[in-house]
Design an enzyme around this catalytic site. Sequence first.
Site, short mmCIF file in Angstrom:
data_model
loop_
_atom_site.label_atom_id
_atom_site.label_comp_id
_atom_site.label_asym_id
_atom_site.label_seq_id
_atom_site.Cartn_x
_atom_site.Cartn_y
_atom_site.Cartn_z
N ASP A 26 0.88 -1.16 0.00
CA ASP A 26 0.00 0.00 0.00
C ASP A 26 0.92 1.21 0.00
O ASP A 26 1.54 1.54 1.01
CB ASP A 26 -0.88 -0.02 1.26
CG ASP A 26 -1.64 1.30 1.49
OD1 ASP A 26 -1.64 2.15 0.58
OD2 ASP A 26 -2.23 1.45 2.58
N LYS A 90 3.13 11.06 -3.51
CA LYS A 90 2.07 10.41 -4.27
C LYS A 90 1.17 11.42 -4.98
O LYS A 90 0.63 11.14 -6.04
CB LYS A 90 1.23 9.55 -3.31
CG LYS A 90 0.16 8.71 -3.98
CD LYS A 90 -0.47 7.79 -2.95
CE LYS A 90 -1.65 7.00 -3.49
NZ LYS A 90 -2.17 6.07 -2.46
N GLU A 190 -7.27 0.61 -4.52
CA GLU A 190 -7.29 0.52 -3.06
C GLU A 190 -8.63 -0.03 -2.52
O GLU A 190 -8.61 -0.92 -1.67
CB GLU A 190 -6.97 1.89 -2.45
CG GLU A 190 -5.48 2.23 -2.63
CD GLU A 190 -5.15 3.70 -2.44
OE1 GLU A 190 -6.03 4.45 -1.97
OE2 GLU A 190 -4.02 4.09 -2.76
N ASP A 214 -12.76 5.72 2.70
CA ASP A 214 -11.33 5.76 3.02
C ASP A 214 -10.90 7.18 3.37
O ASP A 214 -10.76 8.02 2.49
CB ASP A 214 -10.54 5.21 1.82
CG ASP A 214 -9.03 5.17 2.08
OD1 ASP A 214 -8.56 5.76 3.07
OD2 ASP A 214 -8.31 4.55 1.27
P1 ADP Z 1 -2.88 7.50 3.91
O1 ADP Z 1 -3.81 6.50 3.34
O2 ADP Z 1 -3.17 8.90 3.45
O3 ADP Z 1 -1.44 7.15 3.72
P2 ADP Z 1 -3.48 6.57 6.64
O4 ADP Z 1 -4.59 5.69 6.29
O5 ADP Z 1 -2.24 5.94 7.14
O6 ADP Z 1 -3.13 7.61 5.51
O7 ADP Z 1 -4.04 7.59 7.74
C1 ADP Z 1 -3.24 8.50 8.39
C2 ADP Z 1 -4.11 9.42 9.22
O8 ADP Z 1 -4.81 8.66 10.22
C3 ADP Z 1 -3.32 10.50 9.93
O9 ADP Z 1 -3.95 11.75 9.75
C4 ADP Z 1 -3.42 10.05 11.38
O10 ADP Z 1 -3.36 11.16 12.27
C5 ADP Z 1 -4.78 9.40 11.43
N1 ADP Z 1 -4.95 8.51 12.58
C6 ADP Z 1 -4.13 7.49 12.95
N2 ADP Z 1 -4.56 6.92 14.10
C7 ADP Z 1 -5.70 7.60 14.45
C8 ADP Z 1 -6.61 7.50 15.55
N3 ADP Z 1 -6.43 6.61 16.52
N4 ADP Z 1 -7.66 8.36 15.61
C9 ADP Z 1 -7.83 9.28 14.63
N5 ADP Z 1 -7.00 9.43 13.59
C10 ADP Z 1 -5.93 8.61 13.50
MG MG Z 2 -4.48 4.93 2.37
#
Ligand code: ADP
Ligand code: MG
Length: 619
Positions: A26, A90, A190, A214
């Site tokens: 991913d 990205k 995705e 998502d």
């Molecule tokens: P991407 O798909 O954009 O790479 P992710 O799916 O990894 O991103 O999500 C990252 C986001 O999730 C960040 O903004 C992070 O602060 C948020 N996040 C991670 N854990 C939590 C949580 N426990 N509660 C709320 N938001 C969270």
């Molecule tokens: Mg993602």
Amino acid sequence: MAKIGINLQKGKIDNQNDHEVIIGIDLGTTNSLVAYIDHCSNSPVCISNEGSKNLVPSVVHFGENGEIIIGEAAKKMLEINPSRTIFSAKRLMGKSYNDISHYSDFFSYNIIDDNTESLVKVNIDQKFYTPIELSSFILKELKHIAEIKLGKSITKVVITVPAYFNDSQRQATKDAGKLAGLDVLRIVNEPTAASLAYGIGLSPDEEKTIAVYDLGGGTFDISILSIQQGVFEVLATNGNTFLGGDDIDKVITEHWKSKYAIEINDQHSQQTIRLLAEQCKKLLSSNDNFEATFQTKTVALTRAEFDQLIAPIIAETISCCEKALKDANVQIGQIDEVLMVGGSTRTPAIKEAVGKFFNKTVNDQLNPDEVVALGAAVQANILAGNQKDILLLDITPLSLGIETMGGLMDVIIPRNSKIPIRAGRSYTTSKDGQTQLKISVYQGERDLIKDNRKLAEFILAGIPSMPAGLPKVEIQFLINADGILTVKAKELRSGVESSIEVKPQYGLSDSDVERMLLESLEHAKEDMHIRALTESVTEAKQMIEVTEKFLATHHVLLNETEIEATKAKIESLRKELTNTDRHIIQQSIEDLNQFTRPFAERVMDWAIGESMRGKKISD
Ligand code: ADP
Ligand code: MG
């Protein structure tokens, strides 16, 4: 050490090293992950970085001494040295400077504005990096993590991309893989990966319509998928490429700044308060209160206050869900399953709002950070031959076609076609003795190619010299499962052929696709008029050419008056070529056609007579 497991179903010993391991990646905007199928448990697992977290922040830091740092350590450098630290690469994939110029302020590093048509580059010291290279650094790191864990070299991978990624963004992702020394077997959407992680669509007789919500760090995507007999079809996607967890952090920061009269004067405090806000947000996913000290002040937030602060963000995502359902032509009641993906969906208020909108308990059984990577591993396993009969389908966001006479767009694959797809059509030459044909490939909804986007151009050469209209050139468009287009042209009489894999120079953003669609609707009437007019002019030109040729070869069959009258009619048709009323042109064509029809019949009779003369009648 090699792992040995017992396969309980088959009752035999499985040696992990006997299996070809294909990993799933991913490649996220904020975080990236790698997963594989553990053959002992036969389930997907994420691989962690030497005992630390599974998540690898998608950040690349270029050290002063030329070292390249990836992940958590690089993320820390965002505060200390933002100009040498690249995040959100990205967002740049498959884009030109023109595509991103309106949000270039978003990036704290130096994006080069040299040639607006070519791909963007990022400048560090004397070097320029394309987003493909930047992503390849992240992919290399993930490959490395997997190799350490599995104890062998890994080359084959499946990489996920957002469902709305276009041709060039998918191609750029593949290229990044290649650059990282990986063989990218498949690019998977995705939401499709998320579905696979939940095991939806794995049995051939399953029929479901699902919504994948998502919400990541910086982007929001909602996808509506239809799954039938192991075929995944993206019915619609919607979202906002600038809405995510970062915005939630920002809302908290702003709230604190005004509530506690906090002044931020330097970048370091800005980053510190932002990280504190993120901490607060995460804590409030499982607690009711947050309290901490920033500088000398106590900053606090309750769950209730937080929910209120983020209500507008939630509302925006819900309105995207509405639009997606409408585009997919699906009623809320028809949605069988709502999957929660992305770290930000951990926020209870978000789960609640989404559940309420879809009138269904959302599915959040799996870790929302890992879902996409786990699904990529499931897809990898399918490709490794461990799970048969699964196909992936996608749709083309814009029509694809070629330029025909008069600058018209001739659509070969219409917009919203399911891919993989193959479609073709026959064409011919417009001039006598024409030995080559230029094939220009376009993407867009407008009737005139000048209003669409050119993807590629190539020449089919070596057509044997023949009269106009005789060569039969078959043009075939093929879009493979990764969404990459190949165009083939073949002259059927001679067998000469040529083909091109279309790798567009730069990508279209979602807003470009949207703009092109809107424009096509706006100009539909005017386009139709121009198309009809162009067709008439083309027909008139061909009519003139054919008639002149006829006069030149068959003048013996016509008398002087007939020849003169024909010439006069040709001239009057020629005069109408600049007319903007197609009906007048059409009339003039018909006039010439009527007049010369008896001559054509005369030629036919003559030709039959000639051929009869050639035949011997036996007695
Ligand atoms: P991407 O798909 O954009 O790479 P992710 O799916 O990894 O991103 O999500 C990252 C986001 O999730 C960040 O903004 C992070 O602060 C948020 N996040 C991670 N854990 C939590 C949580 N426990 N509660 C709320 N938001 C969270
Ligand atoms: Mg993602």
